[in-house]
Design an enzyme around this catalytic site. Structure first.
Site, PDB file in Angstrom:
ATOM      1  N   ARG A  56       0.833  -1.206   0.000  1.00 21.19           N
ATOM      2  CA  ARG A  56       0.000   0.000   0.000  1.00 21.19           C
ATOM      3  C   ARG A  56       0.872   1.262   0.000  1.00 21.19           C
ATOM      4  O   ARG A  56       0.561   2.256  -0.651  1.00 21.19           O
ATOM      5  CB  ARG A  56      -0.948  -0.031   1.206  1.00 21.19           C
ATOM      6  CG  ARG A  56      -2.049  -1.080   1.036  1.00 21.19           C
ATOM      7  CD  ARG A  56      -2.895  -1.212   2.275  1.00 21.19           C
ATOM      8  NE  ARG A  56      -3.494   0.053   2.669  1.00 21.19           N
ATOM      9  CZ  ARG A  56      -3.972   0.297   3.898  1.00 21.19           C
ATOM     10  NH1 ARG A  56      -3.915  -0.636   4.838  1.00 21.19           N
ATOM     11  NH2 ARG A  56      -4.505   1.457   4.182  1.00 21.19           N
TER      12      ARG A  56
ATOM     13  N   HIS B 125      -6.873   7.904  12.244  1.00 16.78           N
ATOM     14  CA  HIS B 125      -6.387   6.525  12.178  1.00 16.78           C
ATOM     15  C   HIS B 125      -4.895   6.427  11.885  1.00 16.78           C
ATOM     16  O   HIS B 125      -4.418   5.397  11.429  1.00 16.78           O
ATOM     17  CB  HIS B 125      -7.206   5.729  11.144  1.00 16.78           C
ATOM     18  CG  HIS B 125      -8.635   5.516  11.558  1.00 16.78           C
ATOM     19  ND1 HIS B 125      -9.633   5.139  10.691  1.00 16.78           N
ATOM     20  CD2 HIS B 125      -9.229   5.632  12.774  1.00 16.78           C
ATOM     21  CE1 HIS B 125     -10.788   5.033  11.350  1.00 16.78           C
ATOM     22  NE2 HIS B 125     -10.565   5.346  12.615  1.00 16.78           N
TER      23      HIS B 125
ATOM     24  N   CYS C  44      15.238   2.657  21.455  1.00 12.38           N
ATOM     25  CA  CYS C  44      15.786   2.533  20.098  1.00 12.38           C
ATOM     26  C   CYS C  44      14.845   3.215  19.116  1.00 12.38           C
ATOM     27  O   CYS C  44      13.640   3.263  19.327  1.00 12.38           O
ATOM     28  CB  CYS C  44      15.884   1.075  19.697  1.00 12.38           C
ATOM     29  SG  CYS C  44      16.464   0.011  20.992  1.00 12.38           S
TER      30      CYS C  44
ATOM     31  N   CYS D 109      16.142  -7.002  21.475  1.00 16.41           N
ATOM     32  CA  CYS D 109      14.993  -7.547  22.216  1.00 16.41           C
ATOM     33  C   CYS D 109      13.951  -8.198  21.312  1.00 16.41           C
ATOM     34  O   CYS D 109      12.922  -8.645  21.783  1.00 16.41           O
ATOM     35  CB  CYS D 109      14.363  -6.459  23.081  1.00 16.41           C
ATOM     36  SG  CYS D 109      13.869  -5.033  22.117  1.00 16.41           S
TER      37      CYS D 109
ATOM     38  N   GLY E 264     -17.247  10.253   1.403  1.00 16.81           N
ATOM     39  CA  GLY E 264     -16.467   9.074   1.000  1.00 16.81           C
ATOM     40  C   GLY E 264     -16.188   8.090   2.110  1.00 16.81           C
ATOM     41  O   GLY E 264     -15.132   7.462   2.117  1.00 16.81           O
TER      42      GLY E 264
ATOM     43  N   SER F 219     -17.973   4.758   4.380  1.00 16.25           N
ATOM     44  CA  SER F 219     -19.115   3.847   4.539  1.00 16.25           C
ATOM     45  C   SER F 219     -19.807   4.087   5.878  1.00 16.25           C
ATOM     46  O   SER F 219     -20.949   3.675   6.065  1.00 16.25           O
ATOM     47  CB  SER F 219     -18.633   2.391   4.445  1.00 16.25           C
ATOM     48  OG  SER F 219     -17.617   2.166   5.409  1.00 16.25           O
TER      49      SER F 219
HETATM   50  C1  BJW Z   1     -16.634   7.193  -2.751  1.00 13.00           C
HETATM   51  C2  BJW Z   1     -16.040   7.214  -4.007  1.00 13.00           C
HETATM   52  C3  BJW Z   1     -15.874   8.483  -4.619  1.00 13.00           C
HETATM   53  C4  BJW Z   1     -16.120   5.157  -3.339  1.00 13.00           C
HETATM   54  N1  BJW Z   1     -16.289   9.585  -3.984  1.00 13.00           N
HETATM   55  N2  BJW Z   1     -17.036   8.305  -2.156  1.00 13.00           N
HETATM   56  C5  BJW Z   1     -19.399   1.049  18.187  1.00 13.00           C
HETATM   57  C6  BJW Z   1     -20.231   0.161  17.530  1.00 13.00           C
HETATM   58  C7  BJW Z   1     -19.708  -0.981  16.914  1.00 13.00           C
HETATM   59  C8  BJW Z   1     -18.353  -1.265  16.940  1.00 13.00           C
HETATM   60  C9  BJW Z   1     -17.525  -0.391  17.581  1.00 13.00           C
HETATM   61  C10 BJW Z   1     -18.044   0.741  18.195  1.00 13.00           C
HETATM   62  N3  BJW Z   1     -17.007   1.427  18.733  1.00 13.00           N
HETATM   63  C11 BJW Z   1     -15.855   0.758  18.456  1.00 13.00           C
HETATM   64  C12 BJW Z   1     -16.141  -0.358  17.775  1.00 13.00           C
HETATM   65  C13 BJW Z   1     -15.149  -1.362  17.282  1.00 13.00           C
HETATM   66  C14 BJW Z   1     -14.423  -0.968  16.038  1.00 13.00           C
HETATM   67  C15 BJW Z   1     -15.451  -0.797  14.929  1.00 13.00           C
HETATM   68  O1  BJW Z   1     -15.838   0.283  14.567  1.00 13.00           O
HETATM   69  N4  BJW Z   1     -15.870  -1.920  14.352  1.00 13.00           N
HETATM   70  C16 BJW Z   1     -16.863  -1.898  13.270  1.00 13.00           C
HETATM   71  C17 BJW Z   1     -16.243  -2.423  11.976  1.00 13.00           C
HETATM   72  C18 BJW Z   1     -18.060  -2.699  13.689  1.00 13.00           C
HETATM   73  N5  BJW Z   1     -13.634   0.238  16.231  1.00 13.00           N
HETATM   74  C19 BJW Z   1     -12.397   0.186  16.698  1.00 13.00           C
HETATM   75  O2  BJW Z   1     -11.872  -0.870  17.008  1.00 13.00           O
HETATM   76  C20 BJW Z   1     -11.656   1.497  16.880  1.00 13.00           C
HETATM   77  N6  BJW Z   1     -11.057   1.534  18.185  1.00 13.00           N
HETATM   78  C21 BJW Z   1     -11.780   1.644  19.277  1.00 13.00           C
HETATM   79  O3  BJW Z   1     -12.971   1.799  19.292  1.00 13.00           O
HETATM   80  O4  BJW Z   1     -11.014   1.568  20.419  1.00 13.00           O
HETATM   81  C22 BJW Z   1     -11.645   1.581  21.697  1.00 13.00           C
HETATM   82  C23 BJW Z   1     -10.537   1.630  22.710  1.00 13.00           C
HETATM   83  C24 BJW Z   1     -10.534   2.656  23.641  1.00 13.00           C
HETATM   84  C25 BJW Z   1      -9.504   2.694  24.595  1.00 13.00           C
HETATM   85  C26 BJW Z   1      -8.496   1.722  24.595  1.00 13.00           C
HETATM   86  C27 BJW Z   1      -8.493   0.715  23.656  1.00 13.00           C
HETATM   87  C28 BJW Z   1      -9.532   0.666  22.698  1.00 13.00           C
HETATM   88  C29 BJW Z   1     -10.473   1.581  15.918  1.00 13.00           C
HETATM   89  C30 BJW Z   1     -10.883   1.641  14.509  1.00 13.00           C
HETATM   90  C31 BJW Z   1      -9.631   1.641  13.618  1.00 13.00           C
HETATM   91  C32 BJW Z   1      -9.966   1.516  12.163  1.00 13.00           C
HETATM   92  N7  BJW Z   1      -8.779   1.280  11.439  1.00 13.00           N
HETATM   93  C33 BJW Z   1      -8.842   1.151  10.006  1.00 13.00           C
HETATM   94  C34 BJW Z   1      -7.447   0.713   9.494  1.00 13.00           C
HETATM   95  C35 BJW Z   1      -6.473   1.858   9.510  1.00 13.00           C
HETATM   96  C36 BJW Z   1      -5.138   1.449   9.026  1.00 13.00           C
HETATM   97  C37 BJW Z   1      -5.105   1.048   7.588  1.00 13.00           C
HETATM   98  O5  BJW Z   1      -5.425   1.872   6.688  1.00 13.00           O
HETATM   99  O6  BJW Z   1      -4.760  -0.086   7.332  1.00 13.00           O
HETATM  100  O7  BJW Z   1      -9.235   2.404   9.395  1.00 13.00           O
HETATM  101  S1  BJW Z   1     -10.131   0.048   9.451  1.00 13.00           S
HETATM  102  C38 BJW Z   1     -10.559   0.963   8.013  1.00 13.00           C
HETATM  103  O8  BJW Z   1     -11.917   1.448   8.101  1.00 13.00           O
HETATM  104  C39 BJW Z   1      -9.656   2.195   8.018  1.00 13.00           C
HETATM  105  C40 BJW Z   1     -10.594   3.265   7.564  1.00 13.00           C
HETATM  106  O9  BJW Z   1     -10.113   4.533   7.969  1.00 13.00           O
HETATM  107  C41 BJW Z   1     -11.890   2.869   8.215  1.00 13.00           C
HETATM  108  C42 BJW Z   1     -13.105   3.454   7.613  1.00 13.00           C
HETATM  109  O10 BJW Z   1     -13.280   3.030   6.282  1.00 13.00           O
HETATM  110  P1  BJW Z   1     -13.823   4.057   5.200  1.00 13.00           P
HETATM  111  O11 BJW Z   1     -12.865   5.169   5.048  1.00 13.00           O
HETATM  112  O12 BJW Z   1     -15.217   4.387   5.494  1.00 13.00           O
HETATM  113  O13 BJW Z   1     -13.678   3.198   3.865  1.00 13.00           O
HETATM  114  P2  BJW Z   1     -14.708   2.153   3.230  1.00 13.00           P
HETATM  115  O14 BJW Z   1     -13.918   1.357   2.260  1.00 13.00           O
HETATM  116  O15 BJW Z   1     -15.445   1.414   4.257  1.00 13.00           O
HETATM  117  O16 BJW Z   1     -15.772   3.044   2.454  1.00 13.00           O
HETATM  118  C43 BJW Z   1     -15.407   3.800   1.316  1.00 13.00           C
HETATM  119  C44 BJW Z   1     -16.605   4.627   0.886  1.00 13.00           C
HETATM  120  O17 BJW Z   1     -16.220   5.441  -0.202  1.00 13.00           O
HETATM  121  C45 BJW Z   1     -17.810   3.790   0.412  1.00 13.00           C
HETATM  122  O18 BJW Z   1     -18.968   4.260   1.070  1.00 13.00           O
HETATM  123  C46 BJW Z   1     -17.867   4.096  -1.081  1.00 13.00           C
HETATM  124  O19 BJW Z   1     -19.202   4.103  -1.597  1.00 13.00           O
HETATM  125  C47 BJW Z   1     -17.289   5.479  -1.127  1.00 13.00           C
HETATM  126  N8  BJW Z   1     -16.719   5.889  -2.422  1.00 13.00           N
HETATM  127  N9  BJW Z   1     -15.771   5.938  -4.420  1.00 13.00           N
HETATM  128  C48 BJW Z   1     -16.882   9.481  -2.803  1.00 13.00           C
HETATM  129  N10 BJW Z   1     -15.298   8.594  -5.881  1.00 13.00           N
END
Ligand code: BJW
Length: 253
Positions: free
Chosen positions: A70, A120, A145, A161, A198, A200
């Site tokens: 990526r 994120h 380190c 480590c 943009g 979901s």
């Molecule tokens: C277009 C387009 C065009 C296409 N123009 N649009 C409450 C309820 C349920 C669950 C939870 C909750 N609270 C927390 C959770 C758990 C979990 C979660 O949300 N799970 C769900 C999946 C159910 N959340 C977490 O674990 C978070 N942490 C947390 O809550 O910690 C609590 C804690 C507190 C204290 C101590 C310890 C813990 C962390 C979430 C981290 C998410 N990380 C990722 C990976 C990042 C690294 C990487 O890139 O590899 O972030 S996951 C991934 O999803 C990434 C994204 O930022 C994120 C969101 O995705 P996004 O951006 O919406 O992308 P898509 O692909 O889903 O959608 C794309 C959209 O674009 C679509 O709609 C298309 O239609 C559209 N599109 N072309 C405009 N041209």
């Protein structure tokens, strides 16, 4: 009044605008969205199988290689007209627009946006998997380190480590950076208009910011070619790609 016209009126009227962006805002820069089908050796894995500490521990090389690929794909990616429209609006109206992004691709910053709240993390940064053992042994404060000096490997590691280097992004189950999240909550809770672009809207706490904005009295506009989980929180939906519609939405009258 048409949908675009209504949204443009809210843009003009809003003293403060918060913009929550997701992977779709970078789609027209050639960056695959998060929930697009993965390709190659990752084709049958879901993001949830790769973007967790557990997945990294189970198979560090596979997860490291996914991020390396990526990073490689992103190296030449350029901001698109959507990123540019947001950055230009910020320049024309200092202090009026806060960009909150779930993206780790730096494209908002590359377009010239300032004060971007990156919820994120950053794909191009690394950190240790565990707090560095040496910094504990030698009293912390700079004694640890540097991950940049780790032994080369997939992933790189500490020769002493065996600590592993990992990308400095936020995986599922991990806390978001406290400063960015509280600034984002403040922006969402005090804005007059939130643009949700943009994403979901399935990942929390980021998606919760749209509900916070709505509950705090802001107008909420979702801009996305497809239905999203945040549509029910929106007053208005603009169905289309962001590189085409953000310039129209944010252009001067
Ligand atoms: C277009 C387009 C065009 C296409 N123009 N649009 C409450 C309820 C349920 C669950 C939870 C909750 N609270 C927390 C959770 C758990 C979990 C979660 O949300 N799970 C769900 C999946 C159910 N959340 C977490 O674990 C978070 N942490 C947390 O809550 O910690 C609590 C804690 C507190 C204290 C101590 C310890 C813990 C962390 C979430 C981290 C998410 N990380 C990722 C990976 C990042 C690294 C990487 O890139 O590899 O972030 S996951 C991934 O999803 C990434 C994204 O930022 C994120 C969101 O995705 P996004 O951006 O919406 O992308 P898509 O692909 O889903 O959608 C794309 C959209 O674009 C679509 O709609 C298309 O239609 C559209 N599109 N072309 C405009 N041209």
């Amino acid at each position: 009044m048409g949908t675009l016209e209504q949204a443009r009126l809210w843009v003009r009227q809003a003293r403060r605008i918060a913009v929550l962006t997701g992977a779709g805002v970078s789609a027209e820069s050639g960056v695959p969205t998060f929930r697009d089908a993965q390709t190659g050796i990752w084709a049958n894995l879901r993001p949830e199988d790769l973007a967790t500490e557990e997945a990294f521990r189970r198979n560090p090389r596979r997860v490291w290689d996914w991020y390396a690929q990526r990073r490689e794909n992103l190296r030449d990616a350029q901001p698109n007209a959507g990123h540019a429209a947001l950055a230009e609006f910020q320049q024309r109206h200092p202090g009026r627009m806060t960009i909150i992004t779930q993206n780790v691709d730096r494209l908002h910053q590359k377009a010239g946006s300032t004060g971007v709240l990156a919820l994120h993390g950053d794909l191009f940064e690394n950190r240790w998997l565990h707090p560095c053992l040496k910094s504990d042994l030698y009293g912390g404060a700079g004694g640890g380190c540097d991950p940049a000096a780790a032994e080369p490997g997939r992933p790189p590691y500490c020769a002493e480590c065996r600590n592993l280097v990992r990308p400095a992004v936020v995986w599922f189950g991990e806390a978001l950076p406290e400063d960015a999240l509280s600034a984002a909550e403040h922006a969402a809770g005090t804005c007059n208009l939130m643009l949700v672009v943009g994403t979901s809207g399935v990942v929390y706490p980021a998606a919760g910011l749209a509900h916070l904005a709505r509950d705090s009295g802001a107008h909420v506009v979702v801009l996305n070619p497809e239905p999203t989980d945040l549509d029910q929180a929106a007053h208005l939906r603009i169905a289309g790609p962001s590189a085409q519609w953000l310039p129209l939405l944010l252009a001067e009258p």
